[in-house]
Design a protein around this motif. Structure first.
Motif, PDB file in Angstrom:
ATOM      1  N   ILE A  87       0.856  -1.186   0.000  1.00 40.86           N
ATOM      2  CA  ILE A  87       0.000   0.000   0.000  1.00 40.86           C
ATOM      3  C   ILE A  87       0.892   1.236   0.000  1.00 40.86           C
ATOM      4  CG2 ILE A  87      -1.711   1.319   1.308  1.00 40.86           C
ATOM      5  CD1 ILE A  87      -2.773  -1.320   2.414  1.00 40.86           C
ATOM      6  N   ASP A  88       0.655   2.111  -0.965  1.00 42.07           N
ATOM      7  CA  ASP A  88       1.479   3.309  -1.126  1.00 42.07           C
ATOM      8  C   ASP A  88       0.662   4.544  -0.766  1.00 42.07           C
ATOM      9  OD1 ASP A  88       3.177   5.309  -1.935  1.00 42.07           O
ATOM     10  OD2 ASP A  88       2.847   4.995  -4.079  1.00 42.07           O
ATOM     11  N   THR A  89       1.047   5.228   0.304  1.00 46.42           N
ATOM     12  CA  THR A  89       0.311   6.441   0.736  1.00 46.42           C
ATOM     13  C   THR A  89       0.987   7.713   0.241  1.00 46.42           C
ATOM     14  OG1 THR A  89       1.488   7.075   2.773  1.00 46.42           O
ATOM     15  CG2 THR A  89      -0.073   5.211   2.934  1.00 46.42           C
ATOM     16  N   ASN A  90       2.041   7.596  -0.511  1.00 44.20           N
ATOM     17  CA  ASN A  90       2.958   8.723  -0.678  1.00 44.20           C
ATOM     18  C   ASN A  90       2.478   9.782  -1.662  1.00 44.20           C
ATOM     19  OD1 ASN A  90       4.654   7.399   1.107  1.00 44.20           O
ATOM     20  ND2 ASN A  90       5.593   6.209  -0.527  1.00 44.20           N
ATOM     21  N   ASN A  91       2.877  10.996  -1.380  1.00 47.79           N
ATOM     22  CA  ASN A  91       2.598  12.138  -2.248  1.00 47.79           C
ATOM     23  C   ASN A  91       3.905  12.847  -2.580  1.00 47.79           C
ATOM     24  OD1 ASN A  91      -0.351  12.077  -2.336  1.00 47.79           O
ATOM     25  ND2 ASN A  91      -0.232  12.526  -0.143  1.00 47.79           N
ATOM     26  N   TYR A  92       3.829  13.649  -3.642  1.00 46.64           N
ATOM     27  CA  TYR A  92       5.014  14.356  -4.118  1.00 46.64           C
ATOM     28  C   TYR A  92       4.945  15.831  -3.724  1.00 46.64           C
ATOM     29  CZ  TYR A  92       8.198  16.390  -7.642  1.00 46.64           C
ATOM     30  OH  TYR A  92       9.186  17.082  -8.301  1.00 46.64           O
ATOM     31  N   TYR A  93       5.878  16.229  -2.892  1.00 47.66           N
ATOM     32  CA  TYR A  93       6.045  17.648  -2.535  1.00 47.66           C
ATOM     33  C   TYR A  93       7.482  18.022  -2.868  1.00 47.66           C
ATOM     34  CZ  TYR A  93       1.537  17.818  -0.229  1.00 47.66           C
ATOM     35  OH  TYR A  93       0.183  17.799   0.020  1.00 47.66           O
ATOM     36  N   PRO A  94       7.696  18.713  -4.003  1.00 47.53           N
ATOM     37  CA  PRO A  94       9.073  19.016  -4.417  1.00 47.53           C
ATOM     38  C   PRO A  94       9.864  19.755  -3.351  1.00 47.53           C
ATOM     39  CG  PRO A  94       7.525  19.615  -6.149  1.00 47.53           C
ATOM     40  CD  PRO A  94       6.703  19.190  -4.973  1.00 47.53           C
ATOM     41  N   GLN A  95       9.197  20.605  -2.561  1.00 45.73           N
ATOM     42  CA  GLN A  95       9.920  21.353  -1.526  1.00 45.73           C
ATOM     43  C   GLN A  95      10.471  20.422  -0.459  1.00 45.73           C
ATOM     44  OE1 GLN A  95       6.713  21.472  -2.363  1.00 45.73           O
ATOM     45  NE2 GLN A  95       5.390  22.351  -0.786  1.00 45.73           N
ATOM     46  N   LYS A 125      -2.337   2.158  -4.553  1.00 48.49           N
ATOM     47  CA  LYS A 125      -2.312   3.520  -4.000  1.00 48.49           C
ATOM     48  C   LYS A 125      -3.527   3.696  -3.094  1.00 48.49           C
ATOM     49  CE  LYS A 125      -2.311   8.343  -5.680  1.00 48.49           C
ATOM     50  NZ  LYS A 125      -0.959   8.703  -5.245  1.00 48.49           N
ATOM     51  N   ALA A 126      -3.311   4.174  -1.888  1.00 47.43           N
ATOM     52  CA  ALA A 126      -4.432   4.367  -0.945  1.00 47.43           C
ATOM     53  C   ALA A 126      -3.998   5.316   0.167  1.00 47.43           C
ATOM     54  CB  ALA A 126      -4.863   3.035  -0.339  1.00 47.43           C
ATOM     55  N   PHE A 127      -4.966   5.920   0.823  1.00 46.25           N
ATOM     56  CA  PHE A 127      -4.759   6.762   2.006  1.00 46.25           C
ATOM     57  C   PHE A 127      -3.893   7.990   1.712  1.00 46.25           C
ATOM     58  CE2 PHE A 127      -5.024   2.323   3.748  1.00 46.25           C
ATOM     59  CZ  PHE A 127      -6.250   2.442   4.373  1.00 46.25           C
ATOM     60  N   ASN A 128      -3.781   8.409   0.458  1.00 39.60           N
ATOM     61  CA  ASN A 128      -2.896   9.545   0.178  1.00 39.60           C
ATOM     62  C   ASN A 128      -3.608  10.889   0.286  1.00 39.60           C
ATOM     63  OD1 ASN A 128      -4.343   9.272  -2.448  1.00 39.60           O
ATOM     64  ND2 ASN A 128      -2.956  10.935  -3.010  1.00 39.60           N
ATOM     65  N   HIS A 129      -4.960  10.876   0.350  1.00 35.64           N
ATOM     66  CA  HIS A 129      -5.684  12.148   0.224  1.00 35.64           C
ATOM     67  C   HIS A 129      -6.510  12.480   1.454  1.00 35.64           C
ATOM     68  CE1 HIS A 129      -9.683  10.277  -0.662  1.00 35.64           C
ATOM     69  NE2 HIS A 129      -8.901   9.273  -1.012  1.00 35.64           N
ATOM     70  N   ILE A 130      -6.177  11.849   2.576  1.00 31.59           N
ATOM     71  CA  ILE A 130      -6.875  12.150   3.834  1.00 31.59           C
ATOM     72  C   ILE A 130      -5.825  12.576   4.861  1.00 31.59           C
ATOM     73  CG2 ILE A 130      -6.851   9.652   4.404  1.00 31.59           C
ATOM     74  CD1 ILE A 130      -9.357  10.156   6.137  1.00 31.59           C
ATOM     75  N   TYR A 131      -6.139  13.628   5.636  1.00 31.97           N
ATOM     76  CA  TYR A 131      -5.202  14.055   6.672  1.00 31.97           C
ATOM     77  C   TYR A 131      -5.048  12.938   7.695  1.00 31.97           C
ATOM     78  CZ  TYR A 131      -5.541  18.713   4.738  1.00 31.97           C
ATOM     79  OH  TYR A 131      -5.488  19.794   3.887  1.00 31.97           O
ATOM     80  N   ALA A 132      -3.839  12.762   8.164  1.00 34.23           N
ATOM     81  CA  ALA A 132      -3.546  11.653   9.077  1.00 34.23           C
ATOM     82  C   ALA A 132      -4.508  11.648  10.261  1.00 34.23           C
ATOM     83  CB  ALA A 132      -2.098  11.763   9.553  1.00 34.23           C
ATOM     84  N   SER A 133      -4.739  12.818  10.855  1.00 32.94           N
ATOM     85  CA  SER A 133      -5.578  12.860  12.071  1.00 32.94           C
ATOM     86  C   SER A 133      -6.979  12.333  11.796  1.00 32.94           C
ATOM     87  CB  SER A 133      -5.647  14.293  12.607  1.00 32.94           C
ATOM     88  OG  SER A 133      -6.215  15.137  11.622  1.00 32.94           O
ATOM     89  N   ILE A 152      -8.804   4.128  -4.128  1.00 32.63           N
ATOM     90  CA  ILE A 152      -7.699   3.206  -4.398  1.00 32.63           C
ATOM     91  C   ILE A 152      -7.395   3.247  -5.899  1.00 32.63           C
ATOM     92  CG2 ILE A 152      -8.086   1.608  -2.483  1.00 32.63           C
ATOM     93  CD1 ILE A 152      -9.492  -0.277  -4.483  1.00 32.63           C
ATOM     94  N   ALA A 153      -6.160   2.914  -6.240  1.00 33.16           N
ATOM     95  CA  ALA A 153      -5.783   2.700  -7.638  1.00 33.16           C
ATOM     96  C   ALA A 153      -4.751   1.590  -7.647  1.00 33.16           C
ATOM     97  CB  ALA A 153      -5.205   3.977  -8.250  1.00 33.16           C
ATOM     98  N   GLY A 154      -4.783   0.776  -8.677  1.00 32.25           N
ATOM     99  CA  GLY A 154      -3.802  -0.309  -8.745  1.00 32.25           C
ATOM    100  C   GLY A 154      -4.009  -1.140  -9.993  1.00 32.25           C
ATOM    101  N   ASP A 155      -3.012  -1.942 -10.306  1.00 31.78           N
ATOM    102  CA  ASP A 155      -3.051  -2.739 -11.530  1.00 31.78           C
ATOM    103  C   ASP A 155      -3.457  -4.182 -11.278  1.00 31.78           C
ATOM    104  OD1 ASP A 155      -2.214  -0.449 -12.792  1.00 31.78           O
ATOM    105  OD2 ASP A 155      -0.092  -1.016 -12.791  1.00 31.78           O
ATOM    106  N   ASP A 156      -3.550  -4.610 -10.025  1.00 31.84           N
ATOM    107  CA  ASP A 156      -3.878  -5.993  -9.689  1.00 31.84           C
ATOM    108  C   ASP A 156      -5.249  -6.010  -8.995  1.00 31.84           C
ATOM    109  OD1 ASP A 156      -2.244  -8.876  -9.005  1.00 31.84           O
ATOM    110  OD2 ASP A 156      -3.947  -8.367  -7.716  1.00 31.84           O
ATOM    111  N   LEU A 180      -2.971   2.101 -11.707  1.00 39.65           N
ATOM    112  CA  LEU A 180      -2.053   3.050 -11.067  1.00 39.65           C
ATOM    113  C   LEU A 180      -1.879   4.311 -11.903  1.00 39.65           C
ATOM    114  CD1 LEU A 180       0.909   0.913  -9.656  1.00 39.65           C
ATOM    115  CD2 LEU A 180      -0.990   1.953  -8.395  1.00 39.65           C
ATOM    116  N   ALA A 181      -1.898   4.151 -13.219  1.00 43.88           N
ATOM    117  CA  ALA A 181      -1.671   5.297 -14.103  1.00 43.88           C
ATOM    118  C   ALA A 181      -2.747   6.372 -13.942  1.00 43.88           C
ATOM    119  CB  ALA A 181      -1.596   4.836 -15.557  1.00 43.88           C
TER     120      ALA A 181
END
Ligand SMILES: NC(=O)c1ccc[n+]([C@@H]2O[C@H](COP(=O)([O-])OP(=O)(O)OC[C@H]3O[C@@H](n4cnc5c(N)ncnc54)[C@H](OP(=O)(O)O)[C@@H]3O)[C@@H](O)[C@H]2O)c1
Length: 215
Positions: A87-95, A125-133, A152-156, A180-181
Motif C-alpha cells: 500500500i502506497d500512501t505517498n505524495n510528491y512535494y518538491p519542496q 495507491k491508498a490513504f494519500n488524500h486524507i489528513y492523518a488525524s 484506491i488505484a492499482g493494476d492488480d 495506477l496510471a
C-alpha cells in the motif's frame, strides 16, 4: 488475521497502525532511525505491535504499507516484498522531496514510481488524500449515511480487493480510480485531495480532475 508491515511510522503510519490493531491485525513498524526509537508507539499499540528494521517489517508483513517521504522510495527493500500487496500512501512535494523529473513532467505518477522500484509486488495507491488525524476520527460503520470514501488505484484486481476490504474495516467506503496510471486524479491539488467526500462526491472529483501541464 494477517500481519501488516509498516515502512514509515510517522503521522500516517502510526494512524494506520492504530486502525490495524483496532481491527485485529498484528503490526510490525519501522522507520529510518531504528526500532529502539519506536518504543513509545509500540507500547501504546500493545501486544499486537512490535518494531523492527524496514527489511524485517517488509518480511513480516503479508500486506506492507509504504508511508515515507517520497524522496526515499528507492530505499524500500525490494526482495522481501516480492509477490506482496504494498500500500502506497505517498505524495510528491518538491519542496520536501526535491524535484523528480518524471513527476514534474507528468510522465508518470508517484505510485507508478514505487511499482517500478518493486516490479514483483502488487502496489495499491491508498490513504494519500486524507489528513492523518482524520483516519481515526472520520471512520464510520458500513452502511452509515454519507460515509466518507477513500480512493484506491492499482493494476492488480485481487490486491485492490484486499485493500478495499481493509479500508472498509477501517471505516470508509472505497472508490476505485482504476489502474495506477490513473492515480494522478487524486494527487496533490486535485479536487478530491483533502476534503471529506462520500463515494458519489469522490467519483465526481476524480472525473473532474485535470492533469497539470507538463513542466
Ligand atoms: N501527514 C498526512 O496527513 C499525509 C496524508 C496523506 C499522505 N501523506 C503522505 O504519506 C507519506 C508519509 O507522510 P507522514 O506525514 O506520515 O510523514 P512523517 O510523519 O514525516 O513520517 C515519515 C515516516 O517515514 C520514516 N522514514 C523516512 N525515511 C525512511 C526510510 N528510508 N525507511 C524507512 N522509514 C523511513 C520516518 O522515520 P524517521 O522519523 O525515523 O525518519 C517516519 O516514521 C508522505 O509521502 C506524505 O506525503 C501524508
Amino acid at each position: 488475521m494477517a500481519t501488516i508491515g509498516f515502512i514509515g511510522a510517522g503521522k500516517i503510519g502510526s494512524q494506520l497502525a492504530r486502525l490495524s490493531v483496532a481491527s485485529g491485525y498484528d503490526v510490525v513498524l519501522s522507520n529510518s532511525r531504528g526500532p529502539e526509537t519506536l518504543t513509545a508507539l509500540v507500547k501504546e499499540l500493545g501486544p499486537r505491535a512490535r518494531a523492527a528494521t524496514a527489511r524485517d517489517a517488509a518480511q513480516a508483513g503479508e500486506i506492507v504499507v509504504v508511508t515515507i517521504p517520497l524522496k526515499s522510495y528507492r530505499s524500500v527493500p525490494v526482495e522481501p516484498l516480492v509477490g506482496k500487496i504494498v500500500i502506497d500512501t505517498n505524495n510528491y512535494y518538491p519542496q520536501r522531496d526535491g524535484h523528480i523529473a518524471e513527476l514534474d513532467n507528468e510522465s508518470t505518477t508517484t505510485a507508478e514510481l514505487l511499482q517500478a522500484h518493486l516490479p514483483k509486488s502488487k502496489v495499491v495507491k491508498a490513504f494519500n488524500h486524507i489528513y492523518a488525524s482524520q483516519l481515526t476520527t472520520d471512520g464510520q460503520p458500513r452502511g452509515s449515511a454519507n460515509r466518507r470514501a477513500l480512493v484506491i488505484a492499482g493494476d492488480d484486481a485481487d490486491a485492490k480487493g484486499t485493500v478495499a476490504g481493509l479500508i472498509d474495516q477501517f471505516g470508509f467506503d472505497v472508490v476505485d480510480a482504476g489502474p495506477l496510471a490513473q492515480g494522478w486524479r487524486i494527487q496533490r491539488d486535485t479536487p478530491g485531495y483533502g476534503p471529506r467526500r462520500n463515494a458519489e462526491e469522490l467519483r465526481r472529483d476524480l472525473a473532474a480532475a485535470k492533469r497539470p501541464p507538463s513542466k
